[in-house]
Design an enzyme around this catalytic site. Structure first.
Site, PDB file in Angstrom:
ATOM      1  CE1 TYR A  69      -3.198   3.318   1.836  1.00 38.10           C
ATOM      2  CE2 TYR A  69      -2.842   4.875   3.610  1.00 38.10           C
ATOM      3  CZ  TYR A  69      -2.836   4.583   2.262  1.00 38.10           C
ATOM      4  OH  TYR A  69      -2.464   5.538   1.358  1.00 38.10           O
ATOM      5  CD  GLU A  70      -1.540   1.695  11.515  1.00 31.77           C
ATOM      6  OE1 GLU A  70      -0.380   1.294  11.523  1.00 31.77           O
ATOM      7  OE2 GLU A  70      -1.955   2.594  12.242  1.00 31.77           O
ATOM      8  CB  SER A  71      -7.501   0.959   8.807  1.00 31.76           C
ATOM      9  OG  SER A  71      -7.263   1.240   7.441  1.00 31.76           O
TER      10      SER A  71
END
Lengths: 283, 261
Positions: free
Chosen positions: B51-53
Site C-alpha cells: 500500500y502507498e502508505s
C-alpha cells in the site's frame, strides 16, 4: 535556516509555538500520512485566525478541510483531497466549486511528485525529477510541472520545484525537552517535510527524559527543530501507533458535519474556537 | 448446487482469481483492496500486497478503511517512508500489478479521479490523483475493478488523471511509457480486456445470467464484444466463504457493514 543550540529546552506551549513560528501569508506544511496528523496544532492555527496561508500536504484530509472552511488558506498544494475511506471533503469542494469562504488557488500533483518534491527540498536541491505525469491532464493546470531530458540518456522526465515550506508542523509519539523526536509506525513524509522547511514545530504525545529510541526511530535531532510541545491526543481523530487507534467513526461523521456550512461553523465554534488549547502552558 | 452470490461478490472473487498467486501487487483502497486481500487469502501465500502508505508485504486481518490504517503497518514485513515507497519500490519497477478503482474510465482504460466538468469550473470536484498516475505508468500492468454504469464507463472522460492507452494503439510507447498499462477491467456485469493492436477494451467474459444488451446499456461508449465470449465461472464456496468472512471481520472491527471496502 535557524540553527538552534542543542542542549537547550525547546519546550513551548502550543499557543506560543504557533504564534512564534507561523505568520499570515506563510507556506505551511502539516504532514502525517493518515497516521500522526497534527490536529491539535491546526486547531491552534485556526484559533489564532491565521490568514492567506499556502497549505501544503499530500492528503489534505479533515485537517485541511477545517482550515480551508475557516478561511485560513488562500492556496493549496496537494495530491489527494478526499476523506479517506469515506468520500468527499466538503469544505474543500465548496471552496473549489463555489469559492466559499473565498477563492482557493490549487497547485495539484500526484503523490509520487509531492513525495519527490519534499525529498528534493530536504536535500537542498532546486527541483525534483521523476518518471511520471506522461499523458496526465494535471500538466498545464499550473506552471509547476515541466519535462526535462536526462543529460545522459536523453529520456524525458517530469520535474517539479522542490517543496520548501516556510514552516512544517508534525506530530510524533515522543520527544525529549531538547527536541529530539521519535516516530514509529507509518512514517510517511514527515522527516522530508521537516528537513525541507525553514522552521519546524513538533507536537508529541509525551515529552520524556529518555526517548528509548531504537537505532532508527529517532527521525529528527533537536538541532533541526524550533519548538516541541507536549499535546497528548494531539493527532486525534487520526491515530498514534502505540497510543490510540484512528477514530473511524469521527471520519464518517465528518461527512455530515462538513456538508453544510452552518453546521460546520457551529462545530468549529464548539470544538475549536471555544475549546482551550489541549496542553498545559509552560511557564 | 452452487451457492447464491451477489454481483459485487462475483466481481471481487473474479478480480482475485485473475490476480492469481505469486505476484507483487500495489493496492488501491476500496474494491481493489478487497479483491487483492481475497487473492492473498485464497490463492496462496505468495501474493505480496503493498500500500502507498509505505507498508511492504502487508497481511491485514481486516480490510483497512484508509490507506494508512494501523493494521496495515502492524501486519507488514516492513514499513518504509512515502518517498521511498514511490521512488524505490514503485518507480524502481518492482511491482507486477497495480490494482485500481476509478470514478470514470473510457474505452482505452484512461482513468479520471479529478473532476467532473471543466478543471477550473468543476461540476464536481473529486479527490484527485493520489498515487494512481504513477501506479498506472510504473507497474508492470494494471487491473481495474469497479461497478459498471453509464456514468462511470464514459465515451469521453473529462480529465485524464491516470493514463491508460490514451487514444489507443501504441500511444503509451509513443509517450515513452514501457509498461503494459490496463490489461483487465472486472465489473459487476462482465470482464473486459484490451483488444490486440487497438487496445480498446472489449467484453471477453459475461457474468452468469448477464446479457450483452444489459452490458451495452451500462456503458457510455459503443461497446464491442470479443469474437469468443466466455461465461465467468460463479464463485465457489471456498472463495465466497473467505470473502464473507473477510467482510464480517472488517465489519466487527470498523462497525461498518464492510461490504464496500
Amino acid at each position: 535556516m535557524t540553527r538552534a543550540v542543542p542542549r537547550q529546552s525547546k519546550v513551548k506551549s502550543l499557543s506560543d509555538a504557533i504564534a512564534a513560528n507561523i505568520a499570515d501569508g506563510d507556506s505551511v506544511s502539516l504532514e502525517g500520512f493518515t497516521h500522526l496528523i497534527p490536529f491539535a496544532a491546526s486547531h491552534e492555527i485556526i484559533r489564532q485566525q491565521r490568514k492567506n496561508l499556502t497549505l501544503i500536504r499530500m492528503t489534505p484530509d479533515i485537517i485541511y478541510d477545517q482550515m480551508i472552511g475557516t478561511g485560513c488558506a488562500s492556496k493549496l498544494i496537494f495530491s489527494w483531497g478526499g476523506n479517506p475511506g469515506v468520500g468527499s471533503l466538503h469544505r474543500f469542494r465548496d471552496a473549489v466549486e463555489n469559492a466559499w469562504p473565498h477563492q482557493l488557488e490549487l497547485e495539484e500533483h500526484s503523490h509520487a511528485a509531492m513525495a519527490s518534491g519534499y525529498d528534493a527540498g530536504a536535500a537542498g536541491l532546486p527541483f525534483a525529477v521523476l518518471r511520471g505525469y506522461q499523458g496526465n491532464d494535471l500538466v498545464g493546470t499550473h506552471s509547476n510541472i515541466k519535462f526535462i531530458n536526462c543529460p545522459f540518456s536523453g529520456e524525458s522526465l517530469a520535474a517539479i520545484p522542490a517543496i520548501r515550506p516556510e514552516v512544517t508542523v508534525i506530530h510524533a509519539q515522543r520527544g525529549d525537552k531538547f527536541g529530539n523526536v521519535l516516530i514509529e509506525g507509518i512514517i510517511g513524509v514527515q522527516k522530508q517535510a521537516a528537513l525541507a522547511a525553514n522552521r519546524v514545530v513538533v507536537t508529541v504525545e509525551e515529552i520524556v527524559d529518555d526517548l528509548k529510541a531504537s537505532s532508527n526511530s529517532c527521525i529528527l535531532p533537536s538541532w533541526v527543530i524550533n519548538a516541541i510541545v507536549e499535546v497528548p491526543g494531539g493527532a486525534k481523530p487520526s491515530y498514534a501507533f502505540g497510543y490510540y487507534p484512528r477514530d473511524n467513526e469521527f471520519y464518517k461523521s465528518w461527512d455530515s458535519i462538513a456538508r453544510d456550512r452552518s453546521h460546520f461553523l457551529e462545530w468549529v465554534q464548539d470544538n475549536v474556537l471555544s475549546a482551550p488549547a489541549k496542553n498545559v502552558d509552560v511557564a | 448446487m452452487a451457492p447464491d452470490y451477489s454481483p459485487d461478490e462475483l466481481m471481487t472473487v473474479e478480480a482475485a482469481r485473475r490476480l492469481g498467486n505469486g505476484r507483487i501487487c500495489f493496492v488501491g483502497i476500496g474494491l481493489p483492496s478487497a479483491a487483492a486481500n481475497l487473492a492473498r487469502i485464497t490463492n496462496g501465500a505468495d501474493t505480496v500486497l503493498i500500500y502507498e502508505s509505505g507498508t511492504l508485504e502487508t497481511k491485514p486481518d481486516t480490510l483497512p478503511l484508509s490507506i494508512g490504517d494501523g493494521e496495515l503497518c502492524e501486519t507488514a514485513l516492513s514499513t518504509v517512508s512515502v518517498p521511498e515507497m514511490f521512488r524505490y519500490w514503485l518507480q524502481g519497477g518492482r511491482i507486477d500489478v497495480g490494482f485500481l478503482g476509478a470514478a470514470q474510465i473510457d474505452k482505452f482504460g484512461n482513468i479520471n479521479t479529478t473532476v467532473i466538468g471543466a478543471y477550473n469550473a468543476p461540476k464536481t470536484r473529486l479527490p484527485g490523483a493520489g498515487g494512481a498516475p504513477e501506479i498506472a505508468s510504473a507497474c508492470g500492468e494494471v487491473f481495474v475493478v469497479m461497478r459498471q454504469s453509464r456514468r462511470s464507463f464514459v465515451d469521453h472522460i473529462d480529465f485524464i488523471t491516470s493514463f491508460g492507452h490514451g487514444d489507443g494503439g501504441d500511444h503509451r510507447q509513443r509517450l515513452g511509457i514501457h509498461t503494459a498499462g490496463p490489461q483487465l477491467i472486472v465489473t459487476d456485469l462482465c470482464v473486459m480486456e484490451p483488444e490486440e493492436n487497438t487496445n480498446e477494451f472489449v467484453v471477453t467474459s459475461l457474468h452468469p445470467g448477464v446479457e450483452k444488451e444489459q452490458v451495452s446499456q451500462a456503458t457510455g461508449w459503443r461497446l464491442r464484444f470479443a469474437d469468443k465470449i466466455a461465461t465467468t465461472p460463479p464463485p465457489d464456496e471456498k472463495d465466497l466463504f473467505a470473502l464473507r468472512d473477510l467482510h464480517a471481520r472488517t465489519a466487527r472491527t470498523h462497525g461498518a457493514d464492510g461490504t464496500d471496502s
